[in-house]
Design an enzyme around this catalytic site. Structure first.
Site, PDB file in Angstrom:
ATOM      1  N   GLN A 194      18.836 -14.057   0.387  1.00 58.94           N
ATOM      2  CA  GLN A 194      20.165 -13.926  -0.190  1.00 58.94           C
ATOM      3  C   GLN A 194      20.723 -15.296  -0.585  1.00 58.94           C
ATOM      4  O   GLN A 194      21.251 -15.480  -1.685  1.00 58.94           O
ATOM      5  CB  GLN A 194      21.085 -13.254   0.828  1.00 58.94           C
ATOM      6  CG  GLN A 194      22.425 -12.845   0.265  1.00 58.94           C
ATOM      7  CD  GLN A 194      23.293 -12.199   1.330  1.00 58.94           C
ATOM      8  OE1 GLN A 194      22.997 -12.282   2.530  1.00 58.94           O
ATOM      9  NE2 GLN A 194      24.361 -11.547   0.907  1.00 58.94           N
ATOM     10  N   HIS A 198      21.153 -16.451  -4.605  1.00 58.73           N
ATOM     11  CA  HIS A 198      22.524 -16.493  -5.111  1.00 58.73           C
ATOM     12  C   HIS A 198      22.877 -17.817  -5.776  1.00 58.73           C
ATOM     13  O   HIS A 198      24.004 -18.016  -6.198  1.00 58.73           O
ATOM     14  CB  HIS A 198      23.521 -16.126  -4.002  1.00 58.73           C
ATOM     15  CG  HIS A 198      23.598 -14.641  -3.783  1.00 58.73           C
ATOM     16  ND1 HIS A 198      22.471 -13.860  -3.574  1.00 58.73           N
ATOM     17  CD2 HIS A 198      24.634 -13.774  -3.773  1.00 58.73           C
ATOM     18  CE1 HIS A 198      22.843 -12.604  -3.431  1.00 58.73           C
ATOM     19  NE2 HIS A 198      24.144 -12.516  -3.549  1.00 58.73           N
ATOM     20  N   LEU A 375      16.107  -6.101  -9.564  1.00 59.20           N
ATOM     21  CA  LEU A 375      15.052  -5.774  -8.592  1.00 59.20           C
ATOM     22  C   LEU A 375      15.256  -6.512  -7.276  1.00 59.20           C
ATOM     23  O   LEU A 375      14.729  -6.116  -6.249  1.00 59.20           O
ATOM     24  CB  LEU A 375      13.660  -6.050  -9.176  1.00 59.20           C
ATOM     25  CG  LEU A 375      13.133  -7.478  -9.328  1.00 59.20           C
ATOM     26  CD1 LEU A 375      12.612  -8.033  -8.010  1.00 59.20           C
ATOM     27  CD2 LEU A 375      12.013  -7.508 -10.362  1.00 59.20           C
ATOM     28  N   TYR A 376      16.040  -7.612  -7.305  1.00 63.32           N
ATOM     29  CA  TYR A 376      16.237  -8.408  -6.092  1.00 63.32           C
ATOM     30  C   TYR A 376      17.365  -7.883  -5.200  1.00 63.32           C
ATOM     31  O   TYR A 376      17.740  -8.516  -4.227  1.00 63.32           O
ATOM     32  CB  TYR A 376      16.509  -9.871  -6.438  1.00 63.32           C
ATOM     33  CG  TYR A 376      15.616 -10.859  -5.723  1.00 63.32           C
ATOM     34  CD1 TYR A 376      15.618 -10.943  -4.322  1.00 63.32           C
ATOM     35  CD2 TYR A 376      14.767 -11.712  -6.410  1.00 63.32           C
ATOM     36  CE1 TYR A 376      14.809 -11.839  -3.665  1.00 63.32           C
ATOM     37  CE2 TYR A 376      13.943 -12.614  -5.753  1.00 63.32           C
ATOM     38  CZ  TYR A 376      13.972 -12.671  -4.386  1.00 63.32           C
ATOM     39  OH  TYR A 376      13.157 -13.555  -3.728  1.00 63.32           O
ATOM     40  N   HIS A 379      19.090  -4.925  -0.278  1.00 66.93           N
ATOM     41  CA  HIS A 379      20.037  -4.675   0.811  1.00 66.93           C
ATOM     42  C   HIS A 379      19.435  -3.865   1.942  1.00 66.93           C
ATOM     43  O   HIS A 379      19.993  -3.814   3.031  1.00 66.93           O
ATOM     44  CB  HIS A 379      21.308  -4.045   0.249  1.00 66.93           C
ATOM     45  CG  HIS A 379      22.056  -4.988  -0.651  1.00 66.93           C
ATOM     46  ND1 HIS A 379      21.787  -5.082  -2.002  1.00 66.93           N
ATOM     47  CD2 HIS A 379      22.998  -5.918  -0.385  1.00 66.93           C
ATOM     48  CE1 HIS A 379      22.548  -6.028  -2.527  1.00 66.93           C
ATOM     49  NE2 HIS A 379      23.296  -6.558  -1.578  1.00 66.93           N
ATOM     50  N   GLY A 513       8.277  -8.487  -9.880  1.00 62.81           N
ATOM     51  CA  GLY A 513       9.010  -9.581  -9.242  1.00 62.81           C
ATOM     52  C   GLY A 513       8.241 -10.888  -9.232  1.00 62.81           C
ATOM     53  O   GLY A 513       8.813 -11.948  -9.511  1.00 62.81           O
ATOM     54  N   SER A 517       9.478 -14.684 -10.370  1.00 65.98           N
ATOM     55  CA  SER A 517       9.624 -15.638  -9.293  1.00 65.98           C
ATOM     56  C   SER A 517       8.808 -16.908  -9.559  1.00 65.98           C
ATOM     57  O   SER A 517       9.345 -18.025  -9.530  1.00 65.98           O
ATOM     58  CB  SER A 517       9.189 -14.951  -7.990  1.00 65.98           C
ATOM     59  OG  SER A 517       8.940 -15.900  -7.002  1.00 65.98           O
TER      60      SER A 517
HETATM   61  C1  HEM Z   1      25.547  -7.728   4.932  1.00 64.24           C
HETATM   62  C2  HEM Z   1      24.909  -8.255   3.956  1.00 64.24           C
HETATM   63  C3  HEM Z   1      25.264  -8.131   2.493  1.00 64.24           C
HETATM   64  C4  HEM Z   1      26.429  -7.742   1.891  1.00 64.24           C
HETATM   65  C5  HEM Z   1      27.725  -7.319   2.557  1.00 64.24           C
HETATM   66  C6  HEM Z   1      26.208  -7.806   0.466  1.00 64.24           C
HETATM   67  C7  HEM Z   1      27.160  -7.485  -0.483  1.00 64.24           C
HETATM   68  C8  HEM Z   1      27.007  -7.651  -1.836  1.00 64.24           C
HETATM   69  C9  HEM Z   1      28.031  -7.438  -2.817  1.00 64.24           C
HETATM   70  C10 HEM Z   1      29.449  -6.940  -2.514  1.00 64.24           C
HETATM   71  C11 HEM Z   1      27.513  -7.731  -4.032  1.00 64.24           C
HETATM   72  C12 HEM Z   1      28.214  -7.658  -5.395  1.00 64.24           C
HETATM   73  C13 HEM Z   1      27.909  -6.327  -6.015  1.00 64.24           C
HETATM   74  C14 HEM Z   1      28.440  -6.158  -7.402  1.00 64.24           C
HETATM   75  O1  HEM Z   1      29.086  -7.050  -7.939  1.00 64.24           O
HETATM   76  O2  HEM Z   1      28.167  -5.091  -7.961  1.00 64.24           O
HETATM   77  C15 HEM Z   1      26.142  -8.142  -3.819  1.00 64.24           C
HETATM   78  C16 HEM Z   1      25.290  -8.543  -4.823  1.00 64.24           C
HETATM   79  C17 HEM Z   1      23.960  -8.906  -4.620  1.00 64.24           C
HETATM   80  N1  HEM Z   1      23.278  -8.905  -3.429  1.00 64.24           N
HETATM   81 FE1  HEM Z   1      24.071  -8.502  -1.626  1.00 64.24          FE
HETATM   82  N2  HEM Z   1      24.927  -8.221   0.222  1.00 64.24           N
HETATM   83  C18 HEM Z   1      24.319  -8.428   1.428  1.00 64.24           C
HETATM   84  C19 HEM Z   1      23.018  -8.843   1.625  1.00 64.24           C
HETATM   85  C20 HEM Z   1      22.105  -9.117   0.632  1.00 64.24           C
HETATM   86  C21 HEM Z   1      20.745  -9.524   0.870  1.00 64.24           C
HETATM   87  C22 HEM Z   1      20.082  -9.739   2.232  1.00 64.24           C
HETATM   88  C23 HEM Z   1      20.161  -9.707  -0.344  1.00 64.24           C
HETATM   89  C24 HEM Z   1      18.728 -10.128  -0.524  1.00 64.24           C
HETATM   90  C25 HEM Z   1      18.215 -10.729  -1.552  1.00 64.24           C
HETATM   91  C26 HEM Z   1      21.171  -9.414  -1.368  1.00 64.24           C
HETATM   92  C27 HEM Z   1      20.998  -9.483  -2.742  1.00 64.24           C
HETATM   93  C28 HEM Z   1      21.993  -9.323  -3.678  1.00 64.24           C
HETATM   94  C29 HEM Z   1      21.844  -9.606  -5.099  1.00 64.24           C
HETATM   95  C30 HEM Z   1      20.584 -10.101  -5.801  1.00 64.24           C
HETATM   96  C31 HEM Z   1      23.087  -9.360  -5.691  1.00 64.24           C
HETATM   97  C32 HEM Z   1      23.474  -9.584  -7.159  1.00 64.24           C
HETATM   98  C33 HEM Z   1      24.263 -10.871  -7.243  1.00 64.24           C
HETATM   99  C34 HEM Z   1      24.852 -11.130  -8.590  1.00 64.24           C
HETATM  100  O3  HEM Z   1      24.293 -10.690  -9.587  1.00 64.24           O
HETATM  101  O4  HEM Z   1      25.885 -11.821  -8.643  1.00 64.24           O
HETATM  102  N3  HEM Z   1      22.326  -9.061  -0.723  1.00 64.24           N
HETATM  103  N4  HEM Z   1      25.856  -8.068  -2.483  1.00 64.24           N
END
Ligand code: HEM
Ligand SMILES: *[C@@H]1O[C@H](CO)[C@@H](O)[C@H](O)[C@H]1NC(C)=O
Ligand SMILES: *[C@@H]1O[C@H](CO)[C@@H](O)[C@H](O)[C@H]1NC(C)=O
Ligand SMILES: *[C@@H]1O[C@H](CO)[C@@H](O)[C@H](O)[C@H]1NC(C)=O
Ligand SMILES: *[C@@H]1O[C@H](CO)[C@@H](O)[C@H](O)[C@H]1NC(C)=O
Length: 587
Positions: A194, A198, A375-376, A379, A513, A517
């Site tokens: 994550q 990010h 694909l990344y 969650h 992926g 990558s």
């Molecule tokens: C408790 C842990 C986590 C929470 C609460 C969380 C929450 C979120 C939220 C609220 C979003 C924005 C969604 C949207 O704008 O539609 C997001 C995006 C994303 N999350 Fe998570 N996430 C968590 C863990 C993870 C993990 C472990 C990964 C592993 C790679 C991950 C990968 C992503 C990716 C790739 C995005 C898209 C980001 C972007 O395009 O800006 N997340 N997540």
């Protein structure tokens, strides 16, 4: 998906469907095979541009001779995966010979060459254009978007309206029971994933889903230094190249926003004195992300000290810039040799050595793609609760907990995250209810797989062929919801594909992926012949730091007492035999 309600729609109401079909944009049915480019010609016609696809004919369906030979001889990805994850004794020998380099070079070339470079389409441009090339606020798209004037959101397949995303998420993605990843992946890995991604996945809320705020399009460490110069300057100490920090109980942590006034996303109830200032505005969300930021911040300042000792005459600016390049190199090294190594399950020891690509055709550039972002969304890695030193914390206690990092300190968090197993990502019904809304939101940029493959990649997204995890029952339900299994969306398809034997997800996730990558990692400018030399990193010492970086060193050189640290839970590694439930147990 915005579609015009012009005369076409009116027509639909009064005339039989065949007539409408005649009038339809012929590219909507994706007639061009093998990544041929469909171009609309005249009022009803189309042409397929089959250049360099290896096929010819109206629809790029006739193979050239070499294509025929190639297809005949080339085994599928499952074959290579099997070889690379079996026969430990064989790899034990290969590892120690020049064949390791040869294979690594092959992997890099074969994978990275699948990514179009320079980039091609984006969410507004389904044809090559200067705007799509030059406007880096867009994520690129490997596959062009479905034309606006198609009969269905997926072209011609499926229903007029896609199924309700909330329903899809609850039925197919919501976790019923926690399933540990069979390969022993831990939370240390999950938060690394994550944290690392990010820096280049920063979808813009203001401009829309097709746009990114991370204009570096790759490993630029914008998540540590900020994604623009102003933010970087707020975070810098302007002394000896270092970043601002605070000391609590004798330990170094990121500064608060009162010291480094940058915009951070925190609930309004949290006072400024408790808000940590970091490169990435959303990292206050999780103690795991704050922990990694702390480690990298300490590493940056540690490297600055080393550089300053060797170059006492250097300015703050040069120390900062050189330390940044060293940290970028360290990151790529750790991602390939620790992170991807773990994820792949390969017995071949992966190697980060840019020189492997010198003398081959390779473009040192990268553009982040929508497909890669989608694909990344891993969650499924997240557990049902977080165990820190035997104490259990709920999501409510863990999210935006600003005291946890300093209450426990980096060592304790590293140790706890390294010992807690992460969830399986693929196979369906793997996402904890607390993060399900993210998966529901994803289809806001619904991405059809269109029954065609990503360029150069195997046609694995022909979802009717994909072995869905729940087998017939689930496939039937999906078919009913979508009207046609070929209308199934990209992200859902990836998550529902049957995982590889004892794998964390299915073959498609790996095959799609890995190219993104590896292209992103090796396409970094520091890997180019012009940059990859000691002087770029301040001399032999800095170069050596890059070449010998590891997850363990990142942690242990920056804490007082070295904890258990790995990307897998302990019992998976200790006994020397394959990781718990690891690939070779099926033999
Ligand atoms: C408790 C842990 C986590 C929470 C609460 C969380 C929450 C979120 C939220 C609220 C979003 C924005 C969604 C949207 O704008 O539609 C997001 C995006 C994303 N999350 Fe998570 N996430 C968590 C863990 C993870 C993990 C472990 C990964 C592993 C790679 C991950 C990968 C992503 C990716 C790739 C995005 C898209 C980001 C972007 O395009 O800006 N997340 N997540
Ligand atoms: C090309 O594809 C179109 C649409 O799928 C089909 O109608 C046509 O017969 C195909 N032409 C050839 C030569 O295969
Ligand atoms: C070589 O291969 C084995 C798999 O048998 C692996 O465990 C080991 O770590 C590899 N790497 C090196 C550098 O020996
Ligand atoms: C990129 O495209 C968007 C959408 O058309 C536009 O708002 C933005 O100003 C463009 N960026 C640049 C740098 O031209
Ligand atoms: C944050 O974590 C600490 C442990 O470090 C715990 O005592 C506290 O209750 C948590 N905060 C909230 C709001 O749950």
């Amino acid at each position: 998906m915005a579609r015009s309600c012009g005369p076409g729609l009116l027509l639909l109401l009064v005339v039989p469907p065949e007539v409408v079909a005649d009038d339809m944009n012929p590219c909507c049915s994706y007639p061009c095979q093998h990544q041929g480019v469909c171009v609309r010609v005249g009022p009803r016609g189309y042409e397929c541009d089959c250049t360099r696809t290896g096929y010819f004919g109206t629809n790029c369906t006739s193979p050239e001779l070499w294509t025929r030979l190639h297809d005949l001889l080339k085994p599928g990805p499952a074959f290579f995966h099997f070889i690379l994850t079996h026969f430990r004794w064989f790899w034990d020998i290969i590892n120690r010979t020049f064949i390791r380099d040869t294979l690594m070079r092959l992997i890099l070339i074969v994978r990275a060459n699948l990514i179009p470079s320079p980039p091609t389409f984006n969410s507004d441009y389904g044809y090559i254009s200067w705007e799509a090339y030059a406007n880096v606020s867009y994520y690129t798209r490997v596959l062009p978007p479905v034309p606006d004037d198609c009969p269905t959101p997926m072209g011609t397949k499926g229903k007029q309206q896609l199924p309700d995303p909330q329903l899809l998420a609850e039925r197919f993605l919501l976790r019923q029971k926690f399933q540990a990843d069979p390969r022993g992946t831990n939370l240390m890995f999950a938060f690394f994933a994550q944290h690392f991604t990010h820096q280049f996945f920063k979808t813009s809320g203001k401009m829309g889903r097709g746009f990114t705020k991370a204009l570096g399009h790759g490993v630029d460490l914008g998540h540590l230094y900020g994604d623009n110069l102003q933010r970087q300057h707020q975070l810098r100490l302007f002394r000896d190249g270092k970043l601002k920090f605070q000391v609590v109980d004798g330990e170094v942590y990121p500064p608060t926003v009162t010291d480094a006034p940058v915009h951070m996303v925190y609930p309004s109830a949290i006072p400024k004195e408790q808000q940590l200032a970091m490169g990435q505005e959303v990292f206050g969300l999780l103690p795991g992300l704050c922990m990694y930021t702390t480690l990298w911040l300490r590493e940056h300042n540690r490297v600055c000290d080393i550089l300053k000792r060797e170059h006492p005459t250097w300015s703050d600016e040069q120390l900062f810039q050189t330390a940044r390049l060293i940290l970028i190199g360290e990151t790529i090294k750790i991602v390939i040799e620790d992170y991807v190594q773990h994820l792949s399950g390969y017995f071949l020891s992966l190697k980060f050595d840019p020189e492997l690509l010198f003398g081959t055709q390779f473009q040192y550039r990268n553009r982040i793609a929508v497909e890669f972002n989608q694909l990344y969304h891993w969650h499924g890695l997240m557990p049902d609760s977080f165990i820190i030193q035997e104490k259990e914390y709920s999501y409510e206690q863990f999210l935006y907990n600003t005291s946890m990092l300093m209450d426990y300190g980096v060592e304790a968090l590293v140790e706890s995250f390294s010992k807690q197993v992460a969830g399986r990502i693929g196979g369906g019904q793997t996402i904890n209810a607390n993060v399900l809304q993210v998966a529901v939101g994803l289809p806001r940029s619904r991405y059809p797989q269109q029954g065609q493959s990503l360029p150069g990649m195997i046609p694995l997204l022909k979802l009717s062929d994909v072995h869905l995890a729940g087998e017939e029952e689930k496939a039937a339900e999906l078919e009913e919801l979508y009207g046609d299994i070929d209308a199934l969306e990209f992200y859902l398809g990836l998550l529902l594909e049957k995982p590889q034997p004892n794998g964390i997800f299915g073959e498609s996730m790996v095959e799609i992926g890995a190219p993104f990558s590896l292209k992103g990692l090796l396409g970094n400018p520091i890997c180019s012949p012009e940059y990859w030399k000691p002087s770029t990193f301040g001399g032999a010492t800095g170069f050596e730091i890059v070449k010998t970086a590891s997850l363990e060193k990142l942690v242990c050189l920056n804490v007082k007492k070295c904890p258990y640290v790995a990307f897998h839970v302990p019992d998976a590694a200790e006994n020397g035999s394959p990781r718990r439930g690891g690939p070779s147990t099926e033999l």
